[in-house]
Design a protein around this motif. Structure first.
Motif, PDB file in Angstrom:
ATOM      1  N   ARG A   1     -11.437   8.096  -8.166  1.00 36.18           N
ATOM      2  CA  ARG A   1     -11.487   8.882  -6.936  1.00 36.18           C
ATOM      3  C   ARG A   1     -10.351   8.411  -6.039  1.00 36.18           C
ATOM      4  NH1 ARG A   1     -16.609   7.691  -8.417  1.00 36.18           N
ATOM      5  NH2 ARG A   1     -18.095   9.435  -8.621  1.00 36.18           N
ATOM      6  N   LYS A   2      -9.814   9.315  -5.253  1.00 34.37           N
ATOM      7  CA  LYS A   2      -8.671   8.953  -4.419  1.00 34.37           C
ATOM      8  C   LYS A   2      -9.002   7.812  -3.479  1.00 34.37           C
ATOM      9  CE  LYS A   2      -4.987  10.912  -1.604  1.00 34.37           C
ATOM     10  NZ  LYS A   2      -4.461  12.122  -0.936  1.00 34.37           N
ATOM     11  N   ARG A   3     -10.248   7.780  -2.991  1.00 30.33           N
ATOM     12  CA  ARG A   3     -10.621   6.709  -2.071  1.00 30.33           C
ATOM     13  C   ARG A   3     -10.654   5.351  -2.772  1.00 30.33           C
ATOM     14  NH1 ARG A   3     -15.702   9.385  -2.672  1.00 30.33           N
ATOM     15  NH2 ARG A   3     -17.283   8.079  -3.704  1.00 30.33           N
ATOM     16  N   ASN A   4     -10.787   5.349  -4.117  1.00 30.15           N
ATOM     17  CA  ASN A   4     -10.783   4.080  -4.849  1.00 30.15           C
ATOM     18  C   ASN A   4      -9.522   3.290  -4.567  1.00 30.15           C
ATOM     19  OD1 ASN A   4     -13.226   4.709  -6.031  1.00 30.15           O
ATOM     20  ND2 ASN A   4     -12.550   4.172  -8.088  1.00 30.15           N
ATOM     21  N   ILE A   5      -8.377   3.932  -4.771  1.00 32.21           N
ATOM     22  CA  ILE A   5      -7.109   3.216  -4.598  1.00 32.21           C
ATOM     23  C   ILE A   5      -6.717   3.130  -3.124  1.00 32.21           C
ATOM     24  CG2 ILE A   5      -5.598   5.240  -4.913  1.00 32.21           C
ATOM     25  CD1 ILE A   5      -3.843   3.225  -6.637  1.00 32.21           C
ATOM     26  N   ASN A   6      -7.098   4.115  -2.327  1.00 27.88           N
ATOM     27  CA  ASN A   6      -6.774   4.070  -0.898  1.00 27.88           C
ATOM     28  C   ASN A   6      -7.477   2.936  -0.184  1.00 27.88           C
ATOM     29  OD1 ASN A   6      -5.108   6.269  -1.155  1.00 27.88           O
ATOM     30  ND2 ASN A   6      -6.549   7.744  -0.302  1.00 27.88           N
ATOM     31  N   SER A   7      -8.617   2.502  -0.723  1.00 29.81           N
ATOM     32  CA  SER A   7      -9.373   1.425  -0.085  1.00 29.81           C
ATOM     33  C   SER A   7      -8.926   0.033  -0.526  1.00 29.81           C
ATOM     34  CB  SER A   7     -10.868   1.594  -0.367  1.00 29.81           C
ATOM     35  OG  SER A   7     -11.130   1.533  -1.762  1.00 29.81           O
ATOM     36  N   LEU A   8      -7.942  -0.019  -1.412  1.00 31.68           N
ATOM     37  CA  LEU A   8      -7.389  -1.316  -1.836  1.00 31.68           C
ATOM     38  C   LEU A   8      -6.288  -1.719  -0.861  1.00 31.68           C
ATOM     39  CD1 LEU A   8      -7.210  -0.701  -5.704  1.00 31.68           C
ATOM     40  CD2 LEU A   8      -8.957  -1.988  -4.455  1.00 31.68           C
ATOM     41  N   ASN A   9      -6.675  -2.285   0.250  1.00 28.97           N
ATOM     42  CA  ASN A   9      -5.738  -2.554   1.351  1.00 28.97           C
ATOM     43  C   ASN A   9      -4.611  -3.508   0.966  1.00 28.97           C
ATOM     44  OD1 ASN A   9      -7.279  -0.927   3.107  1.00 28.97           O
ATOM     45  ND2 ASN A   9      -8.668  -2.624   3.555  1.00 28.97           N
ATOM     46  N   ASN A  10      -4.889  -4.434   0.063  1.00 28.73           N
ATOM     47  CA  ASN A  10      -3.901  -5.468  -0.256  1.00 28.73           C
ATOM     48  C   ASN A  10      -2.775  -5.002  -1.177  1.00 28.73           C
ATOM     49  OD1 ASN A  10      -5.254  -7.397   1.302  1.00 28.73           O
ATOM     50  ND2 ASN A  10      -6.599  -7.975  -0.399  1.00 28.73           N
ATOM     51  N   ILE A  11      -2.844  -3.756  -1.651  1.00 23.72           N
ATOM     52  CA  ILE A  11      -1.773  -3.292  -2.547  1.00 23.72           C
ATOM     53  C   ILE A  11      -0.964  -2.139  -1.951  1.00 23.72           C
ATOM     54  CG2 ILE A  11      -3.181  -3.928  -4.557  1.00 23.72           C
ATOM     55  CD1 ILE A  11      -3.305  -0.809  -5.090  1.00 23.72           C
ATOM     56  N   GLN A  12      -1.356  -1.655  -0.780  1.00 24.30           N
ATOM     57  CA  GLN A  12      -0.730  -0.444  -0.249  1.00 24.30           C
ATOM     58  C   GLN A  12       0.779  -0.593  -0.033  1.00 24.30           C
ATOM     59  OE1 GLN A  12      -2.400   2.470  -0.187  1.00 24.30           O
ATOM     60  NE2 GLN A  12      -4.053   1.225  -1.064  1.00 24.30           N
ATOM     61  N   SER A  13       1.213  -1.745   0.416  1.00 26.94           N
ATOM     62  CA  SER A  13       2.634  -1.952   0.705  1.00 26.94           C
ATOM     63  C   SER A  13       3.476  -1.917  -0.570  1.00 26.94           C
ATOM     64  CB  SER A  13       2.840  -3.282   1.432  1.00 26.94           C
ATOM     65  OG  SER A  13       4.213  -3.513   1.670  1.00 26.94           O
ATOM     66  N   ILE A  14       3.058  -2.686  -1.585  1.00 24.62           N
ATOM     67  CA  ILE A  14       3.854  -2.718  -2.823  1.00 24.62           C
ATOM     68  C   ILE A  14       3.683  -1.427  -3.611  1.00 24.62           C
ATOM     69  CG2 ILE A  14       3.902  -5.237  -2.992  1.00 24.62           C
ATOM     70  CD1 ILE A  14       1.755  -5.000  -5.195  1.00 24.62           C
ATOM     71  N   LEU A  15       2.550  -0.762  -3.439  1.00 20.96           N
ATOM     72  CA  LEU A  15       2.366   0.534  -4.087  1.00 20.96           C
ATOM     73  C   LEU A  15       3.391   1.528  -3.561  1.00 20.96           C
ATOM     74  CD1 LEU A  15       0.879   2.602  -5.850  1.00 20.96           C
ATOM     75  CD2 LEU A  15      -0.786   2.894  -3.996  1.00 20.96           C
ATOM     76  N   GLN A  16       3.608   1.523  -2.251  1.00 21.54           N
ATOM     77  CA  GLN A  16       4.597   2.422  -1.667  1.00 21.54           C
ATOM     78  C   GLN A  16       5.998   2.062  -2.135  1.00 21.54           C
ATOM     79  OE1 GLN A  16       3.862   5.246   0.203  1.00 21.54           O
ATOM     80  NE2 GLN A  16       6.000   5.600  -0.357  1.00 21.54           N
ATOM     81  N   ASP A  17       6.267   0.761  -2.298  1.00 19.60           N
ATOM     82  CA  ASP A  17       7.561   0.324  -2.832  1.00 19.60           C
ATOM     83  C   ASP A  17       7.784   0.890  -4.230  1.00 19.60           C
ATOM     84  OD1 ASP A  17       8.068  -1.124  -0.534  1.00 19.60           O
ATOM     85  OD2 ASP A  17       7.395  -3.045  -1.378  1.00 19.60           O
ATOM     86  N   ALA A  18       6.724   0.863  -5.040  1.00 22.51           N
ATOM     87  CA  ALA A  18       6.828   1.377  -6.412  1.00 22.51           C
ATOM     88  C   ALA A  18       7.035   2.885  -6.405  1.00 22.51           C
ATOM     89  CB  ALA A  18       5.576   1.013  -7.198  1.00 22.51           C
ATOM     90  N   ILE A  19       6.322   3.587  -5.545  1.00 18.59           N
ATOM     91  CA  ILE A  19       6.485   5.040  -5.437  1.00 18.59           C
ATOM     92  C   ILE A  19       7.909   5.390  -5.030  1.00 18.59           C
ATOM     93  CG2 ILE A  19       5.779   7.080  -4.112  1.00 18.59           C
ATOM     94  CD1 ILE A  19       2.943   5.869  -4.027  1.00 18.59           C
ATOM     95  N   ASN A  20       8.475   4.578  -4.166  1.00 18.65           N
ATOM     96  CA  ASN A  20       9.845   4.821  -3.688  1.00 18.65           C
ATOM     97  C   ASN A  20      10.895   4.663  -4.787  1.00 18.65           C
ATOM     98  OD1 ASN A  20       8.860   5.315  -1.128  1.00 18.65           O
ATOM     99  ND2 ASN A  20       9.284   3.256  -0.353  1.00 18.65           N
ATOM    100  N   THR A  21      10.551   3.983  -5.879  1.00 21.34           N
ATOM    101  CA  THR A  21      11.507   3.846  -6.988  1.00 21.34           C
ATOM    102  C   THR A  21      11.641   5.156  -7.771  1.00 21.34           C
ATOM    103  OG1 THR A  21       9.844   3.138  -8.632  1.00 21.34           O
ATOM    104  CG2 THR A  21      10.867   1.405  -7.261  1.00 21.34           C
ATOM    105  N   GLY A  22      10.658   6.051  -7.607  1.00 24.86           N
ATOM    106  CA  GLY A  22      10.651   7.282  -8.399  1.00 24.86           C
ATOM    107  C   GLY A  22      10.068   7.074  -9.782  1.00 24.86           C
TER     108      GLY A  22
END
Length: 363
Positions: free
Chosen positions: A208-229
């Motif tokens: 569920r989308k809330r599963n990963i959205n509620s993982l507060n400790n990974i949001q910053s590096i997750l966005q870094d990974a998304i930014n790589t394409g």
């Protein structure tokens, strides 16, 4: 409560029986009140099925009191229910207690049929149909093609589909889920792999989308990974079949406290599939461990990262990694995406039997 004008002796007999009960304590009082409610719901479902002349009921819910009541109503009027496998059975004693109280139950293959047969559920007929849901749908097909195109443009050689499960800090006794800290470490490990290795890409399909959205400790590096394409987060996961991304991925990698349906589905369609077994199910899944330890099932997420890195360098040398080829037919007997058609044909024959005035067992 709505009901038809049809009277039913079963309901009358049950109500007369309850009237004679004399509770001796609060627990018995509660049980009698709950029994009265169940009889009320049973009356509703008997009336509903009779009013609409329902002979075949396709049950979409896996478990719960209401499912049991509906099955009692169908048995009372000589109709039948159809169920199909959603949650892949594990080998824990008591697993899926109270699930699947159907007259006819469709499952994917021999493995799940034997597993469901060993549960404590009253299933009259267990039939193997293959995977019952169509994996080739327009939305996920075009999404997977776009992801593959984007990843290839970015130089990705190996693409991983990450599949998670419900997580919690498990601070109460209502249910025990995958610990949040374990899931955060799981995601951190693969996100770091993407950031460190420009030839690796990941697709994240959270339960569920809330599963990963509620993982507060990974949001910053997750966005870094998304930014790589080279990291794609599937936004709409509702009723999205994991194996529908088969054309875009090299591996499906999952974790949880038991083998999930989404993971076994991928393995059953020939996708190289790896399970991170943080909870140690080796005593329950002895067969898988006997041939697949450190090949398809790992106790250490770090070892998975190492093996994926080596595979990316030399896929032929690591061809055994995630390979379920010798066991696919036991998981998904037909592997042809036509399970729903087999179920449909069976239902057609069943309906013809009822139309010819056969009773449920004969039909």
């Amino acid at each position: 409560m709505w009901r038809s004008s049809v009277e039913n002796k079963t309901i009358d007999n049950l109500n007369n029986l309850v009237k004679n009960f004399q509770p001796t304590d609060n627990i018995e009082k509660w049980m009698i009140e709950d029994l009265k409610y169940m009889i009320l719901r049973l009356d509703f479902w008997i009336s509903f099925f009779l009013f609409f002349n329902i002979k075949i009921h396709i049950e979409q819910t896996e478990k719960g009191k209401e499912v049991i009541i509906k099955q009692m109503a169908l048995n009372d009027i000589g109709s039948c229910s159809i169920g199909k496998l959603r949650s892949y059975p594990c080998k824990l004693i008591g697993n899926l207690w109270g699930h699947y109280n159907n007259n006819i139950f469709f499952t994917w293959g021999e493995d799940s049929a034997l597993r469901i047969k060993n549960t404590f559920n009253t299933l009259d007929n267990i039939l193997i149909s293959g995977f019952p849901y169509k994996i080739k749908n327009v939305k996920s097909h075009y999404e997977s093609l776009e992801i593959k195109k984007q990843f290839q443009f970015k130089g990705v050689k190996t693409t991983l589909l990450l599949i998670d499960s419900n997580h919690s800090k498990n601070l109460n006794g209502n249910a025990q889920y995958l610990p949040t800290s374990i899931l955060e470490n799981f995601y951190k490990s693969f996100i770091k792999l993407v950031l460190d290795n420009p030839e690796i890409g990941i697709i994240i399909k959270s339960k569920r989308k809330r599963n990963i959205n509620s993982l507060n400790n990974i949001q910053s590096i997750l966005q870094d990974a998304i930014n790589t394409g080279r990291c794609h987060l599937i936004e709409d996961t509702f009723q999205t079949i994991s194996s529908s991304y088969i054309k875009a991925i090299d591996f499906a990698i999952s974790t949880g406290f038991i083998l999930s349906s989404a993971f076994m589905e991928c393995a059953g369609f020939g996708i190289k599939s790896i399970y991170y077994d943080y909870s140690n199910i080796s005593n329950q899944e002895k067969d898988i461990y006997s041939w697949g330890k450190n090949k398809v099932i790992f106790r250490d997420v770090g070892k998975i990262i190492k093996e994926i890195t080596l595979y990316n360098k030399n896929p032929i040398q690591k061809d055994y990694l995630g390979n379920w080829d010798s066991h696919i037919d036991k998981i998904n007997m037909f592997i042809d995406d036509n399970g729903y058609e087999r179920i449909g044909r069976y239902l057609n024959f069943l309906q013809q039997g009822f139309n010819n005035n056969l009773d449920c067992k004969s039909a």
